[in-house]
Enzyme design. Sequence first.
Site, short mmCIF file in Angstrom:
data_model
loop_
_atom_site.label_atom_id
_atom_site.label_comp_id
_atom_site.label_asym_id
_atom_site.label_seq_id
_atom_site.Cartn_x
_atom_site.Cartn_y
_atom_site.Cartn_z
CB CYS A 193 19.65 9.47 -17.30
SG CYS A 193 19.55 11.11 -18.07
N PRO A 196 21.59 2.05 -14.22
CG PRO A 196 21.96 0.91 -12.22
CD PRO A 196 21.80 2.29 -12.78
CB SER A 198 17.05 -0.72 -10.37
OG SER A 198 17.51 0.60 -10.15
CE LYS A 199 15.70 6.06 -9.83
NZ LYS A 199 17.13 5.73 -9.91
CG ASP A 225 22.79 5.52 -19.60
OD1 ASP A 225 22.23 5.90 -18.57
OD2 ASP A 225 24.01 5.61 -19.79
CG ASP A 288 17.37 9.28 -11.42
OD1 ASP A 288 17.19 10.07 -10.49
OD2 ASP A 288 18.16 8.31 -11.36
CB CYS A 341 21.14 9.99 -5.90
SG CYS A 341 22.45 9.90 -7.13
#
Length: 809
Positions: A193, A196, A198-199, A225, A288, A341
């Site tokens: 997933c 956007p 960054s990971k 995604d 994530d 998160c």
Amino acid sequence: MGRGGRHRGRSQRKDFKESRENVWKRPKSDASVDGSDNAVLEQKPTWEPIVTVNPNFEEYYKEQGVVKIEEWDLFMEILRKPLPAAFRVNSNGQFCDEIISILENDFMKSLQAEAIEGGELEAIKPLPWYPKNLAWHSNFSRKEIRKNQTLERFHEFLKLENEVGNITRQEAVSMVPPLFLDVHPDHFVLDMCAAPGSKTFQLLEIIHEASEPGSLPNGLVVANDVDFKRSNLLIHQTKRMCTSNLIVTNHEGQQFPGCRLNKSRASEKGISENMPINQLAFDRVLCDVPCSGDGTLRKAPDIWRKWNSGMGNGLHSLQIILAMRGLSLLKVGGKMIYSTCSMNPVEDEAVVAEILRRCGDSVELLDVSDKLPELIRRPGLKKWKVRDKGGWFTSYKDVPQNRRGGVLVSMFPSGKNLKDSSETTEKNENGDVKGCEDEHKETDIPVVDATPDEQAEEVSDLPLERCMRIMPHDQNTGAFFIAVLQKNSPLPEFQEKPNTKRNSTAKSTDSTEKSLSKESVVTVDAAVPDESAVEKVIEADSNNEKDDSLEPEKKITEEESITEDKEANSSNAGGKRKVPMQGKWKGFDPVVFVKDETVINGIKEFYGIKDESFPLHGHLVARNNDTSSVKRIYYVSKSVKEVLQLNFAVGQQLKIASVGLKMFERQSAKEGSSTLCPFRISSEGLPVILPYITKQVLYTPMADFKLLLQDKSIKFLDFANPQLAQKATDLVMGSCVVILSDGEEPVKVDASTIAISCWRGKASLAVMATAADCQELLERFAEKTPKTEGGSVNGSNVDLGGPQAMETA
């Protein structure tokens, strides 16, 4: 002084301090009018603070005991403050060392006065737990940096470096999961997933940083995604890395295809059985998952208004299914990160506990307490409760029948499945279902002692303390949950009959009105979701052979296959299921290997590329079947090439949104039609191919290189060096590369080489790079000028490839 200056007057400092207090204020929807003429005439916008109070939130987390009672006030105080900005320096960028030096020697000092004025001890500082001072924490929020003139120079610096890919703006806690994944350069990594992105960018940095100098990694990252628009954001984010080791896909994570090639079907279709890979399995998986997101309250304060406990309950099943799918795609011996998160144990420990129960000894929750010792984290919870509209529940046996569609057995610490007893509709004299009263007496589930007026709390017997909880008030961050799982053996086969209504639980975010039935319980405890519909079509006639690393696919009925064939737009004529052809995914251009010898040989000859040193055959792909009209040609690494070959063999099960590195682009200008090679080298691909170009190269001293960057186009006669004008004239019309050199002689290309892509016209040379790239180079030269003599670069460590993360293949 720099743009914006470093010293401000008292009035600006006062404005700065006031603005710090207003970063979470928004305009009222309507201006208050008191009836006076002045009020009507002025009607100046008024502001009101965003509400940072939610009684349900406070009640919920107090009851869950996520922090000690003596910490509660500090916990809530920090949650109500805006999140400080954080960013990472790209470890593979050519400007990496210089940017860290600028942060340490310039901004740490120049911003200190503003930090003290705002009540902070430090303006910016490196995150102590992130390796090599690559990650930085600012004591200003993103809005403060964006709005305050006192921070203008810092803001401009961040914007430019982020645009060209030298830094990535990312929440500090979001940087943690990839660090625990232990990624190696030869690993196949799945980011389930990813948006956007960054990971994903971070994972790409790791595989490139760990690879041997002068070579591309043998591994790759597949970034997936489900949302098409977010996939585009993901592509935009990761293209700054400029890597040939990335595939971006657009699938539901729980249905991500395994691309297993059936040998018998491959033989029938003339596909070689000796393919490098015959299924898509991963060494590392980052899962994530979508979550309620209350760990991001400081960044997204609007969540205060929206939050309720049902948000986490509604996502619980989807999170389990995503995690199980990730484990099914993981190789034996591989590791998976499950992260959210969210602070909600129903989304965190409850999901991990259910994974461990389903997988048994095949999956282990790792203890990583010795890793990143400077990162403050807390152990996972062993006990928690479940909140529903009907109230609090400590055990599944306490949940009324009419609430069991929304409150699931897997949400509780024990995960005790009451399916058998729930099927018994006979009730005792109190109206309770018989067989539920003594559930804990029949098992070894630990139970916390309770008074007669309290419900007994379950305590999980699983090692959930190995999970990590990052809390906002520990290091002034957001909140995050992380669990590191290792697959020690193939997953067990599940006995429950698969539910033909695929993911009905996952897709429903509000199933509280469903009554408990045998079918609904099976949905909750369903096994790993089947492969995608397309994969089932291909493997319908297979014998479901056992594999050493991935668990066998579940058999499906003919009725299910037909239904899913229709969903995948695959025809079922005459009982034979057809393998989907190229371009089968609606809205996605096909990925096609470029095999036109005229195009490939033309590129090799024009730029002097030797195939044995930098192979182009089999590594170039396009998104158009018609080579004559191809506008862009992408370069893919060996690992990506093998995955694409497998994808073709299994009928293009992967819905590919982006792949590889844009290497060549057809020149659309009028001059492009008259050149021997209409394909110019893209600025993104230049760092990778630069060491292997032997033709169309122009070596330029600093003075003319700067002039080229400033003017973007120079006539040959305008070069400061007259000999350079002649050498530019000698180039063949078309794309060329200009390399910064102390002299006019060729230099050895390495990681310190500065080069830009240009176009040699009839009488001029034009830069084929973005304005941001040119601006960044000019600023780097300006910083270096005092340190050099006579315009010499003296081994400068600067490269336009900074945003491209130089990979000398």
